[in-house]
Design a protein around this motif. Structure first.
Motif, mmCIF file in Angstrom:
data_model
loop_
_atom_site.group_PDB
_atom_site.id
_atom_site.type_symbol
_atom_site.label_atom_id
_atom_site.label_comp_id
_atom_site.label_asym_id
_atom_site.label_seq_id
_atom_site.Cartn_x
_atom_site.Cartn_y
_atom_site.Cartn_z
ATOM 1 N N UNK A 176 41.571 2.148 2.732
ATOM 2 C CA UNK A 176 41.192 2.824 3.976
ATOM 3 C C UNK A 176 39.686 2.670 4.150
ATOM 4 N N UNK A 177 39.241 1.494 4.597
ATOM 5 C CA UNK A 177 37.793 1.233 4.694
ATOM 6 C C UNK A 177 37.070 2.196 5.619
ATOM 7 N N UNK A 178 37.720 2.587 6.712
ATOM 8 C CA UNK A 178 37.074 3.505 7.649
ATOM 9 C C UNK A 178 36.783 4.838 6.978
ATOM 10 N N UNK A 179 37.728 5.322 6.179
ATOM 11 C CA UNK A 179 37.514 6.571 5.457
ATOM 12 C C UNK A 179 36.380 6.423 4.456
ATOM 13 N N UNK A 180 36.345 5.300 3.745
ATOM 14 C CA UNK A 180 35.280 5.078 2.766
ATOM 15 C C UNK A 180 33.913 5.088 3.433
ATOM 16 N N UNK A 181 33.819 4.437 4.588
ATOM 17 C CA UNK A 181 32.530 4.411 5.295
ATOM 18 C C UNK A 181 32.127 5.807 5.769
ATOM 19 N N UNK A 182 33.112 6.589 6.206
ATOM 20 C CA UNK A 182 32.809 7.952 6.650
ATOM 21 C C UNK A 182 32.289 8.806 5.502
ATOM 22 N N UNK A 183 32.894 8.663 4.342
ATOM 23 C CA UNK A 183 32.467 9.419 3.166
ATOM 24 C C UNK A 183 31.060 9.007 2.753
ATOM 25 N N UNK A 184 30.805 7.703 2.766
ATOM 26 C CA UNK A 184 29.494 7.208 2.351
ATOM 27 C C UNK A 184 28.393 7.606 3.330
ATOM 28 N N UNK A 185 28.744 7.805 4.586
ATOM 29 C CA UNK A 185 27.747 8.136 5.606
ATOM 30 C C UNK A 185 27.463 9.627 5.706
#
Length: 303
Positions: A176-185
């Protein structure tokens, strides 16, 4: 399992190594795990939820279980049935489910409720993410103030090289790349165990024999692991318990700040020299030390 350790939330898609991680986390004196959230990963979220309830019935633990998100793109699901079996738990059959522990609210909301409950006691819970980061990202979307109230996040996933980790045991970021990016941001305190570090910890045949003889929990883990493939003949990998070890025994690990970027297809890019780090990553592990602790922790879980 009283309130003696750090309050903790475990987010999980319980296959074999997730089961071992849960057994250890739920019996660890350093953790007070009050909530398990399930996510679709190696298995779908309904099976993941049933498995979590079965594992708790077997262990006798009392953490609530909230069902979370299935993977948003079914093509990204990385089924492991040839290795994990149809239930995800290999050859071991867990007959009972702790139905009374099912918490009928979405996992994203259960995370927020648990965080606020801990805060009322002057604590910030940690979160150990052993599957895709979908539930944490959903909770961040609903409650953008979450980073101010939650403690460190420990995740199993990503890779030190530029690679699509969906094809590797650390597929959780790529699933779930979108979720990973949201967490990292979000400005969270996040530390990942990449696949390269997880691969350093293997269970030899002798280790497996020790696990089998360590008690009822160890015997269950042995039976589940015995059906898993041994990658390149160098022993059984146990990726997810390593994230629990990172949260509870950081002395086993070398950790460095880094900038992790995740492409839309899940490809990870780790920059250890970046001037703008957005997370931490484990770069090395004391494999012998961790292996000894892992076997001891399974023995303790049987007591």
């Amino acid at each position: 399992m009283g309130r003696t350790g750090m309050p903790a939330i475990i987010d999980v898609d319980p296959g074999i190594d997730d089961a071992a991680a849960l057994f250890i986390a739920l019996t660890c004196s350093k953790l007070d795990t009050s909530l398990i959230t399930t996510v679709g990963g190696s298995i779908d979220v309904n099976q993941a939820t049933a498995n979590a309830l079965k594992l708790e019935a077997f262990l006798g633990s009392r953490a609530l279980v909230a069902k979370g998100i299935d993977l948003p793109n079914s093509q990204k699901r990385h089924y492991m049935e040839p290795t994990l079996g149809p239930s995800g738990l290999g050859k071991w059959v867990f007959a009972d489910e702790a139905y009374d522990l099912f918490y009928n609210v979405p996992a994203s909301e259960a995370i927020w409720q648990t965080v606020r409950s801990a805060e009322s006691r002057g604590q910030k819970p940690i979160m150990i993410c052993l599957g895709p980061l979908s539930n944490l990202a959903a909770s961040l979307k609903d409650h953008p103030e979450l980073p101010e109230h939650i403690g460190p996040i420990y995740g199993m996933g990503t890779t030190m090289g530029a690679a699509d980790s969906l094809q590797m045991s650390g597929r959780n970021v790529a699933a779930d790349p979108e979720a990973a990016r949201a967490v990292l941001a979000a400005g969270l305190d996040v530390t990942f165990v990449p696949v390269e570090v997880a691969a350093q910890v293997r269970m030899s045949d002798l280790d497996m024999a020790d696990i089998a003889l360590s008690g009822r929990v160890g015997n269950a883990v042995y039976t589940m692991l015995s059906g898993a493939q041994s990658l390149d003949g160098k022993g059984k990998e146990i990726a997810d318990p390593i994230a629990v070890g990172l949260a509870t025994h950081p002395e086993f690990f070398t950790v460095a700040p880094c900038h992790l970027a995740v492409d839309a297809d899940g490809t990870s890019h780790v920059d250890l020299d970046a001037e703008d780090p957005n997370c931490h990553i484990a770069t090395d592990v004391d494999a012998d030390g961790f292996r000894g602790w892992f076997k001891w922790a399974l023995e303790r879980a049987s007591r």
